[in-house]
Design a protein around this motif. Structure first.
Motif, PDB file in Angstrom:
ATOM      1  N   SER A  34       0.855  -1.023   0.327  1.00  4.95           N
ATOM      2  CA  SER A  34      -0.045  -0.049   0.009  1.00  4.95           C
ATOM      3  C   SER A  34       1.057   1.281   0.056  1.00  4.95           C
ATOM      4  N   THR A  35       0.256   2.526  -0.384  1.00  8.10           N
ATOM      5  CA  THR A  35       0.847   3.702  -0.325  1.00  8.10           C
ATOM      6  C   THR A  35       1.149   4.294   0.969  1.00  8.10           C
ATOM      7  N   SER A  36       0.144   3.871   1.862  1.00  7.86           N
ATOM      8  CA  SER A  36       0.049   4.535   3.307  1.00  7.86           C
ATOM      9  C   SER A  36       1.162   4.252   3.936  1.00  7.86           C
ATOM     10  N   LYS A  37       1.599   5.373   4.922  1.00  7.17           N
ATOM     11  CA  LYS A  37       2.620   5.048   5.908  1.00  7.17           C
ATOM     12  C   LYS A  37       2.271   4.441   7.328  1.00  7.17           C
TER      13      LYS A  37
END
Length: 120
Positions: A34-37
């Motif tokens: 995913s792109t979320s940290k």
């Protein structure tokens, strides 16, 4: 009644590894993709805490042997760390681990450990 206890024992033997290893492994791979940290932090914190719990469990094995409900206690704690409703791993990391890192100024690489977007 014996069959009931055998069934509960089977459920427990499946729930433990599923909750402590299989689901976190799957969620960690999803977090990497995913792109979320935010989810990265949750799962990195989980693996840090799970490793710490496992290490402490090995060290304290002779004592924990005498606590009959130790495995149930551990399962509940790990469930709190793992389940997305609680995000316990992120909470523990932010509240305790990160504070200790900041307190002792742990160096990571060439830079002091400071979270992005924060100033000292």
């Amino acid at each position: 009644m014996g069959h009931f206890w055998a069934f509960l024992s089977l459920i427990h033997s499946l729930a433990g590894p599923s909750l402590t290893l299989l689901y976190p492994l799957y969620a960690s791979v999803c977090a990497i993709e995913s792109t979320s940290k935010l989810d990265d932090e949750q799962w990195l914190a989980y693996w840090i805490l799970y490793s710490f719990i496992t290490l402490m469990e090995m060290v304290a094995a002779p004592i924990l042997y005498w606590i009959p409900i130790w495995h149930q206690i551990k399962l509940v704690v790990v469930a709190w760390l793992v389940l997305p409703q609680f995000r316990g791993a992120s909470f523990v990391y932010e509240r305790f681990v990160r504070e200790q890192l900041k307190k002792y100024r742990v160096k990571t690489g060439e830079h002091d450990y400071v979270k992005e977007g924060e100033s000292e």
